[in-house]
Structure formats: structure tokens, C-alpha cells
Scaffold this motif. Structure first.
Motif, PDB file in Angstrom:
ATOM      1  N   LEU A   1      47.657  41.751 -46.865  1.00 30.65           N
ATOM      2  CA  LEU A   1      48.636  40.934 -47.580  1.00 30.65           C
ATOM      3  C   LEU A   1      47.945  39.772 -48.288  1.00 30.65           C
ATOM      4  CD1 LEU A   1      51.499  40.909 -44.911  1.00 30.65           C
ATOM      5  CD2 LEU A   1      51.363  42.244 -47.030  1.00 30.65           C
ATOM      6  N   TRP A   2      46.917  39.244 -47.649  1.00 32.26           N
ATOM      7  CA  TRP A   2      46.172  38.134 -48.242  1.00 32.26           C
ATOM      8  C   TRP A   2      45.508  38.568 -49.554  1.00 32.26           C
ATOM      9  CZ3 TRP A   2      40.557  37.466 -48.107  1.00 32.26           C
ATOM     10  CH2 TRP A   2      40.150  36.231 -48.612  1.00 32.26           C
ATOM     11  N   VAL A   3      44.934  39.777 -49.553  1.00 29.88           N
ATOM     12  CA  VAL A   3      44.294  40.291 -50.770  1.00 29.88           C
ATOM     13  C   VAL A   3      45.324  40.417 -51.882  1.00 29.88           C
ATOM     14  CG1 VAL A   3      43.274  42.340 -51.814  1.00 29.88           C
ATOM     15  CG2 VAL A   3      42.402  41.495 -49.650  1.00 29.88           C
ATOM     16  N   ILE A   4      46.491  40.985 -51.536  1.00 32.02           N
ATOM     17  CA  ILE A   4      47.510  41.197 -52.567  1.00 32.02           C
ATOM     18  C   ILE A   4      48.013  39.853 -53.095  1.00 32.02           C
ATOM     19  CG2 ILE A   4      49.807  42.156 -53.006  1.00 32.02           C
ATOM     20  CD1 ILE A   4      49.063  44.311 -50.853  1.00 32.02           C
ATOM     21  N   ALA A   5      48.220  38.885 -52.186  1.00 26.78           N
ATOM     22  CA  ALA A   5      48.676  37.562 -52.624  1.00 26.78           C
ATOM     23  C   ALA A   5      47.611  36.901 -53.502  1.00 26.78           C
ATOM     24  CB  ALA A   5      48.997  36.686 -51.411  1.00 26.78           C
ATOM     25  N   SER A   6      46.348  37.017 -53.083  1.00 25.96           N
ATOM     26  CA  SER A   6      45.273  36.368 -53.843  1.00 25.96           C
ATOM     27  C   SER A   6      45.096  36.987 -55.217  1.00 25.96           C
ATOM     28  CB  SER A   6      43.942  36.471 -53.084  1.00 25.96           C
ATOM     29  OG  SER A   6      44.044  35.832 -51.842  1.00 25.96           O
ATOM     30  N   ALA A   7      45.496  38.249 -55.359  1.00 26.17           N
ATOM     31  CA  ALA A   7      45.355  38.921 -56.652  1.00 26.17           C
ATOM     32  C   ALA A   7      46.215  38.250 -57.725  1.00 26.17           C
ATOM     33  CB  ALA A   7      45.727  40.392 -56.528  1.00 26.17           C
ATOM     34  N   PHE A   8      47.244  37.510 -57.283  1.00 30.29           N
ATOM     35  CA  PHE A   8      48.123  36.838 -58.241  1.00 30.29           C
ATOM     36  C   PHE A   8      47.737  35.378 -58.468  1.00 30.29           C
ATOM     37  CE2 PHE A   8      50.882  40.314 -56.763  1.00 30.29           C
ATOM     38  CZ  PHE A   8      51.263  40.839 -57.986  1.00 30.29           C
TER      39      PHE A   8
ATOM     40  N   PHE B   1      47.347  52.160 -38.277  1.00 29.39           N
ATOM     41  CA  PHE B   1      46.557  53.251 -38.829  1.00 29.39           C
ATOM     42  C   PHE B   1      46.026  52.947 -40.236  1.00 29.39           C
ATOM     43  CE2 PHE B   1      45.817  57.660 -40.277  1.00 29.39           C
ATOM     44  CZ  PHE B   1      45.218  58.192 -39.154  1.00 29.39           C
ATOM     45  N   VAL B   2      46.580  51.932 -40.879  1.00 25.31           N
ATOM     46  CA  VAL B   2      46.257  51.676 -42.288  1.00 25.31           C
ATOM     47  C   VAL B   2      44.745  51.584 -42.585  1.00 25.31           C
ATOM     48  CG1 VAL B   2      46.447  49.982 -44.145  1.00 25.31           C
ATOM     49  CG2 VAL B   2      48.478  50.729 -42.951  1.00 25.31           C
ATOM     50  N   PRO B   3      43.952  50.843 -41.782  1.00 27.41           N
ATOM     51  CA  PRO B   3      42.524  50.746 -42.144  1.00 27.41           C
ATOM     52  C   PRO B   3      41.846  52.109 -42.249  1.00 27.41           C
ATOM     53  CG  PRO B   3      43.055  49.155 -40.441  1.00 27.41           C
ATOM     54  CD  PRO B   3      44.268  50.014 -40.613  1.00 27.41           C
ATOM     55  N   GLN B   4      42.362  53.094 -41.536  1.00 28.93           N
ATOM     56  CA  GLN B   4      41.760  54.416 -41.552  1.00 28.93           C
ATOM     57  C   GLN B   4      41.826  55.080 -42.925  1.00 28.93           C
ATOM     58  OE1 GLN B   4      40.194  55.352 -38.851  1.00 28.93           O
ATOM     59  NE2 GLN B   4      39.416  57.141 -39.905  1.00 28.93           N
ATOM     60  N   VAL B   5      42.823  54.728 -43.727  1.00 33.90           N
ATOM     61  CA  VAL B   5      42.937  55.369 -45.045  1.00 33.90           C
ATOM     62  C   VAL B   5      42.210  54.580 -46.133  1.00 33.90           C
ATOM     63  CG1 VAL B   5      45.135  56.447 -44.452  1.00 33.90           C
ATOM     64  CG2 VAL B   5      45.143  54.299 -45.689  1.00 33.90           C
ATOM     65  N   LEU B   6      41.715  53.385 -45.790  1.00 34.95           N
ATOM     66  CA  LEU B   6      41.023  52.585 -46.803  1.00 34.95           C
ATOM     67  C   LEU B   6      39.560  52.991 -46.899  1.00 34.95           C
ATOM     68  CD1 LEU B   6      42.435  49.049 -45.955  1.00 34.95           C
ATOM     69  CD2 LEU B   6      43.168  50.591 -47.770  1.00 34.95           C
ATOM     70  N   SER B   7      39.017  52.861 -48.097  1.00 33.32           N
ATOM     71  CA  SER B   7      37.599  53.148 -48.299  1.00 33.32           C
ATOM     72  C   SER B   7      36.750  52.098 -47.587  1.00 33.32           C
ATOM     73  CB  SER B   7      37.290  53.127 -49.785  1.00 33.32           C
ATOM     74  OG  SER B   7      35.911  53.019 -49.988  1.00 33.32           O
TER      75      SER B   7
ATOM     76  N   GLY C   1      41.142  43.637 -58.511  1.00 29.50           N
ATOM     77  CA  GLY C   1      40.457  44.919 -58.447  1.00 29.50           C
ATOM     78  C   GLY C   1      40.579  45.551 -57.072  1.00 29.50           C
ATOM     79  N   LEU C   2      40.444  44.713 -56.061  1.00 32.79           N
ATOM     80  CA  LEU C   2      40.569  45.181 -54.678  1.00 32.79           C
ATOM     81  C   LEU C   2      41.966  45.756 -54.441  1.00 32.79           C
ATOM     82  CD1 LEU C   2      38.668  45.181 -52.263  1.00 32.79           C
ATOM     83  CD2 LEU C   2      39.412  42.863 -51.726  1.00 32.79           C
TER      84      LEU C   2
ATOM     85  N   LEU D   1      45.704  50.329 -53.628  1.00 31.49           N
ATOM     86  CA  LEU D   1      47.070  50.773 -53.881  1.00 31.49           C
ATOM     87  C   LEU D   1      47.281  52.294 -53.805  1.00 31.49           C
ATOM     88  CD1 LEU D   1      49.025  48.586 -54.035  1.00 31.49           C
ATOM     89  CD2 LEU D   1      49.152  48.805 -56.517  1.00 31.49           C
ATOM     90  N   PRO D   2      46.450  53.108 -54.507  1.00 30.88           N
ATOM     91  CA  PRO D   2      46.725  54.552 -54.483  1.00 30.88           C
ATOM     92  C   PRO D   2      46.714  55.142 -53.075  1.00 30.88           C
ATOM     93  CG  PRO D   2      44.916  54.033 -55.990  1.00 30.88           C
ATOM     94  CD  PRO D   2      45.284  52.777 -55.325  1.00 30.88           C
ATOM     95  N   VAL D   3      45.725  54.780 -52.254  1.00 31.73           N
ATOM     96  CA  VAL D   3      45.699  55.362 -50.907  1.00 31.73           C
ATOM     97  C   VAL D   3      46.858  54.847 -50.069  1.00 31.73           C
ATOM     98  CG1 VAL D   3      43.296  56.046 -50.657  1.00 31.73           C
ATOM     99  CG2 VAL D   3      43.919  53.691 -50.230  1.00 31.73           C
ATOM    100  N   LEU D   4      47.228  53.572 -50.276  1.00 31.84           N
ATOM    101  CA  LEU D   4      48.358  53.045 -49.507  1.00 31.84           C
ATOM    102  C   LEU D   4      49.650  53.756 -49.901  1.00 31.84           C
ATOM    103  CD1 LEU D   4      47.620  49.223 -49.255  1.00 31.84           C
ATOM    104  CD2 LEU D   4      47.307  51.001 -47.540  1.00 31.84           C
ATOM    105  N   ILE D   5      49.784  54.087 -51.189  1.00 36.38           N
ATOM    106  CA  ILE D   5      50.986  54.810 -51.625  1.00 36.38           C
ATOM    107  C   ILE D   5      50.995  56.220 -51.045  1.00 36.38           C
ATOM    108  CG2 ILE D   5      52.131  55.832 -53.639  1.00 36.38           C
ATOM    109  CD1 ILE D   5      51.236  53.283 -55.192  1.00 36.38           C
TER     110      ILE D   5
END
Lengths: 276, 302
Positions: A26-33, B116-122, A247-248, A253-257
Motif C-alpha cells: 500500500l505504501w508503494v501505491i500511495a507513494s506512486a501518487f 500469499f501475495v508476496p509469492q506472486v510478486l517478482s 514504475g514499481l 499491478l498485472p500479477v496482483l490483478i
């Protein structure tokens, strides 16, 4: 009833680990803005405005878009090739008796025990000899080759469990062996194909070491994971932090989706590999 | 099935075998040959030097230092990850008591999704993400520590040779725990509930339940987890490469990073291959030892 007393305590631990996992993302997503000033002066604060421009700069100026596209191109071929070669080989090994069957099976499956970095130097030399260094086709072939052990292992176990009666019935109806595979067996193996497909999709999308070694000297060919790591190093000097966080976010995003949509299949696909 | 068997076998097996042979089997085989030469990345000329590379390697204090870090990871990563994973999984699966039956906690599905989320991250995303968290100036670790008055702990983080290794280890644990919570959870859910009910009636404590009942019944899965985490610990290259490149002052160096630098910075391909061969045998023996040590009577739940 004794356990009930512990409930707030257990719930506490679970919440703490949940926060440990979710907060960084969440911190990464917030920092992206945020803008660079907000990032540096108030790391825990929320962005003052939704600055979508950060994403645009990451996508174009930091080449995240280009890297993204490279990853998509590589995967669209390597994933198809992995599934096709893996399924055909697994089917031959699972459904046919022939001399050397077990040997070939263990040759493939043995590859699961050893991480790719052990053979990194000779792999580099082989790819260089073939003239495939710094090229996307090189990555496609190497990704496929290193995905085969698990794919063959998983799918041959799956093909073995399919009932023989259906195959026999199709043969009596006059289906040849190739027709039998493509029209009858492959559709029946769909759940297995989906599990191993998701496993390979994530594994290949997240691959880092192979492109770092094989596509090291041509930035136009970088994959997303590799480009992101390179960006992190260069942003350290340049100090454009908001672009890095954007960028992060774009890389996550794609893998999270995919994970959010196929959550059940992803968990079972990734854990299946370890339980067998 | 006899008729027309060989055309199908050839068409189905040869392409996969060919690709696998060229890009996986051949490199592994060549690694052993290259390891006995003084090959460099720059020219095609090389000469056979026998086992000289291996002798030099065991005298090389940088390589030994890197191997020492792998050995530390080998002990610490599986131990911490498995303990945390078992603990959280047992909270999720046998934590709650609804009416009479011992069941999982409320919302356990939701926790599993998050964990489980970290497992799907690169590994690249994870590495860059934590590098920024540890960033002394803009990261949330230091500013969080300062916010709660622990200013003295807010140091250089990855820039501090005494801290860097532990911070990288923490990231590796973070990245893996969730996966094992789900894996152990699946194993625990197949344990019959009446065993726990009986234990609860006897007034067994949570810890005794975990170590005396749950752990023996999921031992198979723990064994598999140990082997996989051991292989991850012997690797560790990607995360180190992204976060520290082995520094500062080699305090986070691992054998994979040494091998990478030897090959692609120093262009000493023979020596780097020798490192790969050493690591190959380490991985092989660690896997075999882990399987042997953790071998136990399997408990059948009829």
C-alpha cells in the motif's frame, strides 16, 4: 472452550502479519501518487494529490512501457511453447510404454531439483554460440526449456489419472493417436493445464536471473523485472523517486490483478508443485 | 495403440527433448568441463587446468565468506520461515472454537489471500520495494522508528555492514512465509477435528497442541518445505543482486553473487563454472541430507 480465551491474542498475531504483508504494498501505491518532496519529507503521509503524471513518466521516460511490452512479447510465445511442448511430452510419457520411458521422465523431472543459476555460465556460452544473446527469441527458448521439468512432471501425473475408457471409445470410433490427443485428451486435461499454465505464467513473468545474464547489454530488450531493477539503481543517482514508485506499481499491478481474479487457482497451482 | 505409436512419440517427445537438451542438459554437462579450464569470456582460447580452479576456490577467502553467508541462510531461513508459517497456519486452522467443534478463525480465508501475495510478486519487485523501505532517508522503516521514539535504531540499514545481512534475511522470510502458511494450512485441514476436541477436553495448551499434535501430523509437508527453502537459501542470488550486490564490504555476499561477478565482471568463466559446480554439489548434498534427517515414520490417518 479453553481456546476461546486466546482468540484476541491469536487475532492480534494474524493482524500484525497481515499488516506486515499489506503495508509495504500500500505504501508503494500511495507513494506512486506523491511528488518527490512528499516522498522524502513525509514517508508515512498520504499523497497531497493524485498525480497520475508519475505513471505517464514511468511508462514513457523510464521505458517501463517498453519493458512491459517486451515481457508480454516474450511470454506470449514462451508460455504457448511451454504448454504445447510440455503437454505433448507429458502425454507421450504418461500414456505410452516404450524403451527408455522412465529414463526420459527422470531426465526431465531431475531438472526441478536444481535452480537455474548453477548452470548460468555455460548457458550464457550456449546462447552466445547460437547468436541469441540480447534477443527476445533467445529468452523465449530458454524460458521454455527451464519451465519444462515442472510442466512435464505435473502434466504427466495428470494424464495418468485420466480414465482409459474414453480413450478406448474414441479409438473404436476411428480416431487416430494425434486426433485422440488433441480432440479428447487435451480437453479432458483442462484443469491441469490451467494450474500449470498459471504457475508458468507467474514464474516466467517474474523471471529475473535469466534476462539479467542473457539480455545484459541491450536496454531495448530488457524485460519488466529486469528493467525495474535497473531503474531502481539509476533513480538512486537521479533522485526521481516518484517515477520509481509509479514504475514499481505498474510492475506489481498485472500479477496482483491475475491473483485477485484467479486467487483460488493461483494458490492451488503454486502449492501443487510442492506437495507431490 | 500399437499401430502408429512411433510417429506420435517422435512428434511429441523430440521437440521438447531437443530444446531441453540444448538449453538445460548441455549447459549442466559443460559446466563440469569449463570448470577445468581457464576459459575467459573474452577469447575462445583456453587451456585445460585440471582441478586448479577448485583448489584456488577453497583458498579464496571471498568465496568462503560468501559460502558462509549461504550456510547461515541455510540454517536460519528454513527455521524461521517454517516456525512462523506453522504458527500462523495453526492460528488460522485450529485457532477458533465455535460451539463444540474446533475450527479455523473467522476470516481465515481473507488472511490467506493477503499472506500469499508476496509469492506472486517478482523477486525484482520485492527487492526494489524493500530497498526503498530500508532507504535511510525516505524509507518507512527509519521514519517509523523515529515516530515511536526509537531514533537510535534508525541507522544506515543496508549501508551498515553489521545490519545488511539480517535485513536481507528478513526480506527472504517475508517473501516466503505466506506461501508456507497456505501450504501448512492445507495439510492441517486434513487432520480430523476430533483429535483437537479431545485435546481441548484434556486441557492441552496451545503450544503443546502445536508441537505434540499438529506438527507430527503435518511432518511430511514440513520436510518438503525444508528442502525447498534450503534450495532458496543456497541461491539467494537474485535478491542480493538487487538489494546490495553483496555489499557493503561483502557483508551480504552469497556464492551466486560471487559466481556472477567472477563470470560477468571479471570474465573468468572457468573459475565461475567451478563455483557453479561446487554449488551444484552443495545443493545436491543438502537436499539429500535434509531428506534423510527429516525422515520419520509417516503417521497414517485412517
Amino acid at each position: 472452550m479453553k481456546f476461546k480465551l486466546h482468540n484476541p491474542f491469536s487475532q492480534g498475531f494474524l493482524v500484525i502479519w497481515g499488516l506486515m504483508t499489506a503495508l509495504p504494498l500500500l505504501w508503494v501505491i500511495a507513494s506512486a501518487f506523491k511528488d518527490d518532496n512528499e516522498i522524502l519529507s513525509d514517508p508515512w503521509g498520504l499523497p497531497g494529490a493524485l498525480r497520475f503524471g508519475n505513471f505517464a513518466r514511468a511508462w514513457t521516460h523510464a521505458s517501463i512501457g517498453e519493458y512491459f511490452l517486451n515481457s508480454v512479447i516474450v511470454l506470449s510465445v514462451s508460455l504457448t511453447l511451454t504448454m504445447f511442448l510440455g503437454a505433448t511430452a507429458a502425454y507421450a510419457l504418461a500414456r505410452y510404454d516404450f524403451w527408455g520411458n522412465r529414463f526420459i521422465y527422470y531426465l526431465f523431472v531431475g531438472g526441478m531439483m536444481f535452480p537455474v543459476f548453477l548452470a548460468l555460465v555455460p548457458l550464457f556460452l550456449v546462447v552466445r554460440q547460437l547468436g541469441l544473446l540480447n534477443s527476445l527469441p533467445g529468452l523465449m527458448l530458454v524460458y521454455t526449456a527451464y519451465s519444462l521439468p515442472f510442466t512435464v512432471f505435473f502434466l504427466s501425473a495428470f494424464f495418468r489419472t485420466l480414465p482409459t475408457q474414453v480413450a478406448e471409445a474414441a479409438m473404436i470410433d476411428g480416431a487416430g493417436p494425434f486426433r485422440l490427443f488433441f480432440r479428447v485428451m487435451l480437453p479432458m486435461a483442462k484443469p491441469g493445464l490451467i494450474s500449470v499454465g498459471i504457475f508458468n505464467l507467474l514464474g516466467q513473468w517474474n523471471q529475473y536471473i535469466i534476462p539479467v545474464v542473457l539480455v545484459s547489454s541491450d536496454e531495448d530488450k530488457y524485460t519488466l523485472a529486469q528493467g525495474l531493477a535497473a531503474l531502481a539503481i539509476s533513480e538512486g543517482y537521479r533522485g526521481d523517486y516518484s517515477r520509481l514508485f509509479a514504475g514499481l506499481t505498474l510492475a506489481m499491478l498485472p500479477v496482483l490483478i491475475v491473483y485477485a481474479v484467479f486467487q483460488r487457482q493461483v494458490q492451488s497451482g503454486l502449492t501443487a508443485g510442492q506437495l507431490k | 495403440m500399437k499401430h502408429g505409436k512411433y510417429p506420435l512419440l517422435a512428434a511429441f517427445l523430440l521437440p521438447a527433448l531437443g530444446l531441453y537438451g540444448v538449453f538445460v542438459l548441455a549447459p549442466y554437462a559443460q559446466a563440469f568441463l569449463i570448470a577445468m579450464t581457464d576459459a575467459s569470456g573474452l577469447s575462445n582460447r583456453y587451456k585445460f587446468v585440471g582441478l586448479d580452479n577448485f583448489v584456488a576456490l577453497f583458498k579464496d577467502e571471498y568465496f568462503r565468506n560468501a559460502l558462509w553467508h549461504n550456510a547461515l541462510l541455510l540454517v536460519l531461513l528454513p527455521a524461521i520461515t517454517i516456525l512462523l508459517g506453522l504458527f500462523l497456519a495453526s492460528l488460522l486452522n485450529v485457532g477458533g472454537t465455535s460451539k463444540r467443534a474446533v475450527s479455523g478463525l473467522r476470516g481465515s480465508g481473507f488472511y490467506k489471500i493477503i499472506y500469499f501475495v508476496p509469492q506472486v510478486l517478482s523477486v525484482a519487485v520485492i527487492g526494489v520495494l524493500w530497498k526503498e523501505i530500508y532507504n535511510p532517508r525516505s524509507g518507512i522503516l527509519n521514519s517509523g522508528l523515529r515516530a515511536v521514539g526509537l531514533d537510535s535504531f534508525a541507522g544506515d540499514n543496508l549501508g551498515n555492514p553489521d545490519m545488511a545481512f539480517w535485513l536481507v534475511l528478513a526480506v527472504m522470510v517475508w517473501a516466503n512465509v505466506g506461501f508456507y502458511v497456505v501450504l501448512f494450512g492445507a495439510a492441517m485441514s486434513s487432520i480430523p477435528r476430533d483429535i483437537y476436541e479431545a485435546a481441548a477436553l484434556d486441557g492441552t495448551s496451545r503450544w503443546t497442541t502445536l508441537f505434540r499434535i499438529t506438527l507430527p501430523l503435518v511432518w511430511d509437508t514440513v520436510q518438503v518445505a525444508w528442502v525447498y527453502l534450503a534450495v532458496i537459501a543456497l541461491d539467494g542470488f537474485a535478491i542480493v543482486q538487487i538489494m546490495t550486490r553483496g555489499g557493503p564490504n561483502f557483508s551480504t555476499d552469497v556464492a551466486g553473487q560471487r559466481m556472477y561477478d567472477t563470470a560477468f565482471t571479471d570474465s573468468r568463466f572457468g573459475m565461475a563454472s567451478a563455483m557453479g559446480v561446487v554449488l551444484f554439489f552443495f545443493t545436491l548434498s543438502v537436499t539429500l541430507v535434509a531428506l534423510r534427517l527429516t525422515k520419520r515414520e509417516r503417521i497414517e490417518l485412517a
